[in-house]
Every structure is written in C-alpha cells, then in structure tokens.
Scaffold this active site. Structure first.
Site, PDB file in Angstrom:
ATOM      1  N   CYS A 321       0.778  -1.214  -0.025  1.00 49.73           N
ATOM      2  CA  CYS A 321       0.025   0.099   0.078  1.00 49.73           C
ATOM      3  C   CYS A 321       0.754   1.327  -0.108  1.00 49.73           C
ATOM      4  CB  CYS A 321      -1.013   0.147   1.115  1.00 49.73           C
ATOM      5  SG  CYS A 321      -0.242  -0.082   2.817  1.00 49.73           S
ATOM      6  N   GLU A 355      -2.084   1.083  -4.603  1.00 49.35           N
ATOM      7  CA  GLU A 355      -1.888  -0.283  -4.177  1.00 49.35           C
ATOM      8  C   GLU A 355      -0.948  -1.172  -5.244  1.00 49.35           C
ATOM      9  OE1 GLU A 355      -3.073  -2.851  -0.453  1.00 49.35           O
ATOM     10  OE2 GLU A 355      -3.495  -0.426  -1.194  1.00 49.35           O
TER      11      GLU A 355
END
Length: 370
Positions: A321, A355
């Site tokens: 992330c 992401e």
C-alpha cells in the site's frame, strides 16, 4: 489534501499520472510493464466517517479541510462513498435530527457498507448512553434495516451484532466474510476483488505446495487462495482480525489453514529456531513445504528481519500500500529474485496513494530452507 469535489471525467488522466510517477520511482529496477486496474470513478469506498455538526436545531455531516482545520465543511452528498451509503446519509440525518434521544451530543458517525447490501452505522457520542437511547436506536435500526452500534467513552452498545456480512465475487465463486466494527477491511471492494483475483491467477497450480501468509488480516486473501495450496500457514497479530479470519474460514468451508496470532518478527524468530512459542507447540514447521510466501504489510513495509525471511522463499507475492517502502524492499529483494508480474490497483482514486502487487521468483533453482 483539500476537500474538493471529485471530477469523474478527470479520473483517467489522474490515474495515468500516478502510473507515470510509479514508473519514474521504479525505473532503476527494470520492472515489467504493469497491469493497471482502475477503480470505479464514483461510489468506490465501502466505509466513510463524518463529524456531526450541530447548528441550532439542525445537524449535518461535516469534514475538515487541513488548510482550515477549525471550519466545518458541510457534506450533503459524498460520491466517493458507496451508493448505499449515499442513499442512507440524508435519510439517517433526518431521522437523527427528529429524535432528541439520538441527536443529543452526537459527535461522529461511521458507515460500513458491503457489496452484499449489509450496512452498519456506528453513532459516537460525548455522553453516556442509557436505556432510552438504546430503545430509540433499536427503533431506528428496524425502520432503516441497518445495524447500529453506540459508542461513547469507555462504552460500546451492540444492539444486535458488531459486524457486517460481505459476499465477494472472486473468479466465478462467492466468498463470505464477516467484517467487524473497528477491524481492518479493504475500503474499495471492487479493487479488492481485482487484487485477490490477480493473486489467485498468479499462484494457481500450487496444490502440492504450502503457502505462508504474513499479515493475513481477516483472511481476505487467505480464503480464496487456500484452494490453490495444499496447506496455508497464516499469521496475524490483531485479536479482532484473527477471530474474524477463523469465522471466515468456517463460513467458506476451508479446513487447510492454520492461523497463528503472531507478529511477523515472532514468526521469523520461530522459523529461524531462535525462539520457541507455545502457540506453535502443535505445529511442526518441518512438515510444511514452504516455498511460497504472501506478504501484505502496513505502510512501513518489511522490517529487516522479515525481509531476510521473505528472501528465503522461491516465490514471493508482495501486496503493497506504499510504493516508497515497496521500492526500498525491492531494492534488496531484487538481489535474489526477479520480478515476473507487476500490477497496480487504484484503491484510492483522486489521491496520491496506490496499491501494488508484485510476483517475484528466485533467480536460481534452490528452494528456501523450511
């Protein structure tokens, strides 16, 4: 970041800019061209939270611009939230405004929605909640067909249950999840499905192998991937997530996963034989064929010991992330592994966040010690 209206027509260019920034950051590693998974341009967040602002007899949803943190910005429509949250917001606001027992000293509201249609609302107060509040909240929950939780300092009132039930369509099959209030869940369900399907596609054909998964959360990836492996050994530190994961494995009739409430550092120490843990007393790590590992770490990425552990595996699937910590980790892992597949998942449109998924394979034919 300022609170500004989203512009769906601008989304393709904003995403292209993100991809360009990513390519510049990782240019030194010679990665393959990424597969880019765009988000829906609107109604992509399955959860949202708002302050409640009281103005005489009126209350409304509010957010705060970091540039002017003391001035509430009224929110009547929030198109980044799921369609079900957007439909509920005005109805709920009016119901709360009309009920003195529910509106009095109401401070914040949190929404958690699902693709399956379930909805949970947490009402947070600056006062102790009593039986009168509970009776009014139970009536509201029934009228709106939602689950309600009441919170105040050192108090949590669960009227029926403290979770929603989600059903995610993954590769032609439905997977069921309990998502608990206060527990971590992926905020963008559409992108979450894309991430799981991408992982499943690139780890298929592993039925004779075992999988190690660090940071497994509520079993988000674990449940669909379990069918692609002989056995799965998963770790997670959060009590709430471990509880949810075990329930989710049962909901999906999965019986080949062993989940350990351990940090990645503790698991590394156990696998290296540096420490013994009672939580492992019924598990013989030597029985596992540990050549594949899945990591989905927090924004800080991998610590040094965990990165060294990960490097011992023949195949690494890394969900990140934070591109910056991913870049740091790949600079080290690139010495022993090469990148076969790269994907980008735009979990948070209109922000700088991105992401990423990377599949790495060992540069030689040696398997890691287990």
């Amino acid at each position: 970041m300022s609170i500004t209206p989203i512009q769906p027509e601008a989304y393709p260019q904003l995403l292209a800019d993100k991809v360009s920034d990513f390519a510049s950051l990782f240019a030194d590693l010679g990665l393959p061209a990424p597969k880019v998974h765009p988000s829906p341009a609107e109604h992509y967040r399955m959860r949202a939270e708002f302050r409640i602002w009281h103005d005489n007899d009126e209350l409304y949803y509010a957010m705060f611009d970091p540039a002017q943190p003391k001035i509430p910005v009224r929110i009547d429509y929030f198109p980044t939230a799921s369609a079900s949250i957007c439909r509920l917001m005005p109805v709920l606001r009016q119901a709360l405004q009309n009920n003195e027992h529910l509106r009095h000293r109401l401070f914040q509201i949190e929404f958690l929605s699902t693709l399956s249609g379930d909805m949970m609302v947490t009402l947070i107060y600056h006062r102790k909640l009593d039986d009168t509040w509970q009776a009014a909240a139970e009536g509201l929950a029934q009228d709106l067909n939602i689950t309600i939780i009441g919170r105040s300092r050192k108090q949590k009132l669960v009227l029926s249950r403290d979770y929603v039930e989600e059903c995610l369509p993954i590769a032609g099959r439905e997977y069921h999840y309990r998502q608990y209030e206060g527990g971590f869940t992926q905020p963008n369900a559409h992108i979450n499905c894309a991430m799981i399907e991408w992982a499943l596609a690139h780890l298929a054909g592993s039925e004779s192998r075992d999988l190690v998964e660090l940071y497994c959360g509520n079993g988000n990836f674990t449940a669909p991937l379990a069918g692609a492996f002989r056995r799965v050994l998963a770790t997670e530190i959060s009590k709430t997530s471990v509880k949810a994961a075990r329930e989710n494995f049962a909901l999906n009739h999965i019986d080949n996963v062993e989940i350990l409430r351990m940090s990645s550092e503790e698991f590394t120490a156990a696998l290296n034989g540096e420490r013994e843990f009672r939580r492992l007393e019924n598990i013989n790590l030597a029985d596992y064929t540990l050549d594949t590992i899945l990591v989905d770490p927090p924004r800080a990425g991998l610590d040094d010991a965990t990165r060294a552990l990960v490097a011992r595996f023949k195949r690494i699937l890394y969900i990140s992330c934070n591109p910056h910590t991913l870049h740091r980790d790949l600079q080290q892992l690139h010495k022993t592994h090469h990148c076969e597949q790269l994907a980008m998942f735009d979990q948070f449109p209109y922000t700088e966040h991105l992401e990423c998924g990377v599949l790495l394979t060992e540069r030689d034919e040696l398997c890691p010690s287990s």
